[in-house]
Write an enzyme that holds these catalytic residues in place. Structure first.
Site, PDB file in Angstrom:
ATOM      1  N   GLN A  97     102.984  92.661  59.124  1.00  0.00           N
ATOM      2  CA  GLN A  97     103.719  91.895  60.146  1.00  0.00           C
ATOM      3  C   GLN A  97     104.024  90.506  59.589  1.00  0.00           C
ATOM      4  O   GLN A  97     103.138  89.827  59.081  1.00  0.00           O
ATOM      5  CB  GLN A  97     102.887  91.774  61.428  1.00  0.00           C
ATOM      6  CG  GLN A  97     102.596  93.093  62.127  1.00  0.00           C
ATOM      7  CD  GLN A  97     103.831  93.712  62.772  1.00  0.00           C
ATOM      8  OE1 GLN A  97     104.849  93.044  62.989  1.00  0.00           O
ATOM      9  NE2 GLN A  97     103.771  95.002  63.053  1.00  0.00           N
ATOM     10  N   CYS A 117     110.468  97.194  67.027  1.00  0.00           N
ATOM     11  CA  CYS A 117     111.117  95.896  66.788  1.00  0.00           C
ATOM     12  C   CYS A 117     112.628  96.006  67.043  1.00  0.00           C
ATOM     13  O   CYS A 117     113.373  95.129  66.635  1.00  0.00           O
ATOM     14  CB  CYS A 117     110.839  95.406  65.373  1.00  0.00           C
ATOM     15  SG  CYS A 117     111.404  96.537  64.108  1.00  0.00           S
ATOM     16  N   CYS A 156     113.974  76.163  54.224  1.00  0.00           N
ATOM     17  CA  CYS A 156     114.029  77.124  55.322  1.00  0.00           C
ATOM     18  C   CYS A 156     112.910  76.803  56.313  1.00  0.00           C
ATOM     19  O   CYS A 156     111.737  76.737  55.928  1.00  0.00           O
ATOM     20  CB  CYS A 156     113.859  78.536  54.761  1.00  0.00           C
ATOM     21  SG  CYS A 156     113.781  79.756  56.064  1.00  0.00           S
ATOM     22  N   TYR A 208     103.079 105.578  61.120  1.00  0.00           N
ATOM     23  CA  TYR A 208     103.781 104.465  60.449  1.00  0.00           C
ATOM     24  C   TYR A 208     102.794 103.289  60.350  1.00  0.00           C
ATOM     25  O   TYR A 208     103.055 102.194  60.833  1.00  0.00           O
ATOM     26  CB  TYR A 208     105.047 104.052  61.212  1.00  0.00           C
ATOM     27  CG  TYR A 208     105.982 105.200  61.501  1.00  0.00           C
ATOM     28  CD1 TYR A 208     106.987 105.519  60.603  1.00  0.00           C
ATOM     29  CD2 TYR A 208     105.836 105.967  62.650  1.00  0.00           C
ATOM     30  CE1 TYR A 208     107.838 106.591  60.857  1.00  0.00           C
ATOM     31  CE2 TYR A 208     106.680 107.037  62.910  1.00  0.00           C
ATOM     32  CZ  TYR A 208     107.683 107.339  62.013  1.00  0.00           C
ATOM     33  OH  TYR A 208     108.521 108.393  62.266  1.00  0.00           O
ATOM     34  N   GLU A 254     101.370 107.089  56.625  1.00  0.00           N
ATOM     35  CA  GLU A 254     102.263 106.082  56.052  1.00  0.00           C
ATOM     36  C   GLU A 254     102.881 106.651  54.775  1.00  0.00           C
ATOM     37  O   GLU A 254     102.206 107.345  54.019  1.00  0.00           O
ATOM     38  CB  GLU A 254     101.444 104.809  55.756  1.00  0.00           C
ATOM     39  CG  GLU A 254     102.054 103.806  54.822  1.00  0.00           C
ATOM     40  CD  GLU A 254     103.350 103.172  55.338  1.00  0.00           C
ATOM     41  OE1 GLU A 254     103.432 102.806  56.512  1.00  0.00           O
ATOM     42  OE2 GLU A 254     104.294 103.068  54.524  1.00  0.00           O
ATOM     43  N   CYS A 277     118.723  82.573  60.893  1.00  0.00           N
ATOM     44  CA  CYS A 277     118.379  82.327  62.303  1.00  0.00           C
ATOM     45  C   CYS A 277     119.669  82.294  63.111  1.00  0.00           C
ATOM     46  O   CYS A 277     120.591  81.584  62.749  1.00  0.00           O
ATOM     47  CB  CYS A 277     117.704  80.981  62.473  1.00  0.00           C
ATOM     48  SG  CYS A 277     116.186  80.813  61.564  1.00  0.00           S
TER      49      CYS A 277
HETATM   50  C1  LIG Z   1     107.220  98.528  61.353  1.00  0.00           C
HETATM   51  S1  LIG Z   1     106.189  98.978  60.026  1.00  0.00           S
HETATM   52  C2  LIG Z   1     104.657  99.105  60.854  1.00  0.00           C
HETATM   53  C3  LIG Z   1     103.414  98.977  60.000  1.00  0.00           C
HETATM   54  C4  LIG Z   1     102.095  98.752  60.720  1.00  0.00           C
HETATM   55  N1  LIG Z   1     101.970  99.487  61.927  1.00  0.00           N
HETATM   56  C5  LIG Z   1     101.823  97.270  60.945  1.00  0.00           C
HETATM   57  O1  LIG Z   1     101.732  96.828  62.095  1.00  0.00           O
HETATM   58  O2  LIG Z   1     101.674  96.537  59.954  1.00  0.00           O
HETATM   59  C6  LIG Z   1     106.696 100.596  59.702  1.00  0.00           C
HETATM   60  C7  LIG Z   1     105.952 101.289  58.579  1.00  0.00           C
HETATM   61  O3  LIG Z   1     106.422 102.645  58.512  1.00  0.00           O
HETATM   62  C8  LIG Z   1     106.512 103.038  57.155  1.00  0.00           C
HETATM   63  N2  LIG Z   1     107.454 104.170  57.159  1.00  0.00           N
HETATM   64  C9  LIG Z   1     108.796 104.137  57.218  1.00  0.00           C
HETATM   65  N3  LIG Z   1     109.295 105.381  57.309  1.00  0.00           N
HETATM   66  C10 LIG Z   1     108.235 106.235  57.310  1.00  0.00           C
HETATM   67  C11 LIG Z   1     108.092 107.646  57.411  1.00  0.00           C
HETATM   68  N4  LIG Z   1     109.153 108.430  57.524  1.00  0.00           N
HETATM   69  N5  LIG Z   1     106.862 108.176  57.406  1.00  0.00           N
HETATM   70  C12 LIG Z   1     105.756 107.370  57.279  1.00  0.00           C
HETATM   71  N6  LIG Z   1     105.828 106.023  57.187  1.00  0.00           N
HETATM   72  C13 LIG Z   1     107.045 105.460  57.210  1.00  0.00           C
HETATM   73  C14 LIG Z   1     106.950 101.780  56.438  1.00  0.00           C
HETATM   74  O4  LIG Z   1     106.623 101.841  55.076  1.00  0.00           O
HETATM   75  C15 LIG Z   1     106.159 100.707  57.197  1.00  0.00           C
HETATM   76  O5  LIG Z   1     104.902 100.512  56.596  1.00  0.00           O
END
Ligand SMILES: C[S@@+](CC[C@H](N)C(=O)[O-])C[C@H]1O[C@@H](n2cnc3c(N)ncnc32)[C@H](O)[C@@H]1O
Length: 410
Positions: free
Chosen positions: A245, A367, A109, A274, A295, A30
């Site tokens: 998340q 993020c 923590c 993603y 994904e 943190c």
């Molecule tokens: C920030 S997370 C978002 C997941 C989801 N939208 C959620 O809210 O739980 C990003 C996701 O993208 C996937 N990821 C990363 N690089 C990728 C790629 N090149 N193609 C497809 N998925 C990918 C990761 O495994 C992860 O699950």
């Protein structure tokens, strides 16, 4: 400019409060726990403004006030702790601020649930005793019980703790450096007897020097394969390698806001790029004609398909693979595209192929404000306009921040 440089460049002098965390400021977990929460939110707004000014000052954007978090402590549902050792005492903790080779004992923590802290304390005691006990199967490793981040040797690397806030259940992932899984049978038996809330245990062998708890060499060794979390009436199964998340309470707020801002129409084809375990796509599917998720992590796609089934969502399908590849080899004509990439943002080919889908609406969930503005600049040059910019605080006491940006084609 990186996020840390942006923060350093700000003229932000908050009134400090007494940190409630005994490990602050040594622990690097943190960064803002000694800043009152309203001021943390002010800082986050300044970070967004500065990130924009650095990357695309000319872009017209009205940033909405940050939606604050409902809980500022004990909010995380997942953490990974490294093993450390001092004077033959084994402990678990996070990395020291600005020194990634040093593990700070952080067995209390404030970001994770009190039971997770008890699990860390129990595991530390168990391993301290076992490596000193000549009858223990772990005794042969007493010379190098924990991973040394400089010498790259030692048996114990990480303990991952995942907590279903909904059901108060835990999934544990012990990460070791050598394929010595049978040596840990006693640990698992005693750990799960001690904590009835632990319903699932995995052991991962991570023998590379890279500093990550992730490896495909993961084996399920106890209980159920997944734990589940409920978000506003939907239930999601989560495996250890799947993204979910980390703040369950705020995930509900985030997804509800995405649903509201995306303003999906009954005839819309929506893409959820993603998509992780399919959460956003499943969440919005009732409003859409059809949803397509993409994904790259196999466990996450397996979870996503089961999640759709369990929630009786039939108008959604998932593609396993990288976004840039799936978009290259398939033809889609979506009306709304939701992207939620990792911190690094969209790689150029994924961004170009997302833009060539020519969706009416693009919802970018990010993020990392730095990579977000980098990508927004390109997106806006290609003919989109920012209609709404909504930050949501998912990570109190840290300088991280989530944002939802809604863009429409001119
Ligand atoms: C920030 S997370 C978002 C997941 C989801 N939208 C959620 O809210 O739980 C990003 C996701 O993208 C996937 N990821 C990363 N690089 C990728 C790629 N090149 N193609 C497809 N998925 C990918 C990761 O495994 C992860 O699950």
């Amino acid at each position: 400019m990186k996020l840390k440089e942006i923060i350093r460049s700000l003229d932000f002098q908050p009134v400090k409060i007494t940190s409630p965390c005994p490990h602050y400021p040594l622990c690097g977990g943190c960064q803002l726990i000694d800043v009152a929460y309203p001021q943390q939110l002010e800082l986050k707004e300044q970070i967004i403004k500065k990130a924009k000014a650095q990357t695309c000052p000319q872009l017209p954007v009205t940033v909405q006030p940050v939606i604050p978090a409902l809980d500022t402590t004990y909010y995380r549902n997942k953490m990974e702790f490294s093993f450390g050792c001092k004077d033959e005492n084994i402990y678990l903790g996070l990395k020291k601020r600005a020194d990634f080779a040093c593990v700070i004992k952080t067995d209390h923590c404030l970001l994770q649930s009190p039971i997770a802290n008890q699990i860390l304390q129990w595991a530390s005691k168990y391993f301290t005793a076992s490596f000193q006990d000549s009858t223990s199967p772990l005794y042969p490793y007493q010379d190098q019980p924990v991973w040394d981040h400089l010498k790259h040797k030692g048996l114990l690397r990480y303990l991952g703790v995942r907590h279903s806030k909904t059901h108060d259940q835990f999934l544990i992932n012990l990460v070791i450096s050598k394929d010595e899984r049978p040596l840990f049978q006693d640990f698992i038996t005693k750990l799960t007897a001690q904590f009835s809330q632990i319903v699932s245990v995995y052991i991962t062998v991570q023998d590379t020097i890279s500093d990550t708890a992730f490896s495909e060499n993961i084996e399920h060794v106890f209980g159920t394969k997944t734990i589940s979390e409920d978000l506003n009436g939907y239930q999601f199964e989560i495996s250890p390698l799947s993204f979910f998340q980390t703040n369950t309470t705020q995930a509900k707020v985030l997804y509800q806001k995405i649903l509201e801002l995306a303003d999906i129409q009954p005839q819309d084809l929506v893409m959820d790029l993603y998509c992780g375990t399919g959460t956003i796509g499943i969440y919005v599917a009732a409003k859409a004609r059809q949803v397509i998720g993409i994904e790259e992590v196999e466990q996450a796609v397996t979870n996503a398909r089961l999640n759709a089934q369990h929630n009786q969502v039939t108008n959604i399908e998932f593609y396993l693979g990288r976004v840039k590849n799936i978009l290259k080899f398939n033809k889609f004509e979506p009306n709304v595209v939701i992207v939620d990439p990792p911190r690094s943002g969209l790689v150029p080919k994924a961004l170009q192929r997302t833009l060539s889908l020519q969706a009416r609406k693009l919802v970018y969930v990010s993020c990392n404000p730095v990579t977000l503005f980098h990508d927004l600049q390109i997106i806006c040059k290609s003919g989109y306009q920012i209609k709404h910019f909504q930050p949501v605080d998912m990570f109190p006491n840290t300088y991280h921040l989530e944002s939802i940006v809604v863009l429409e084609r001119n």
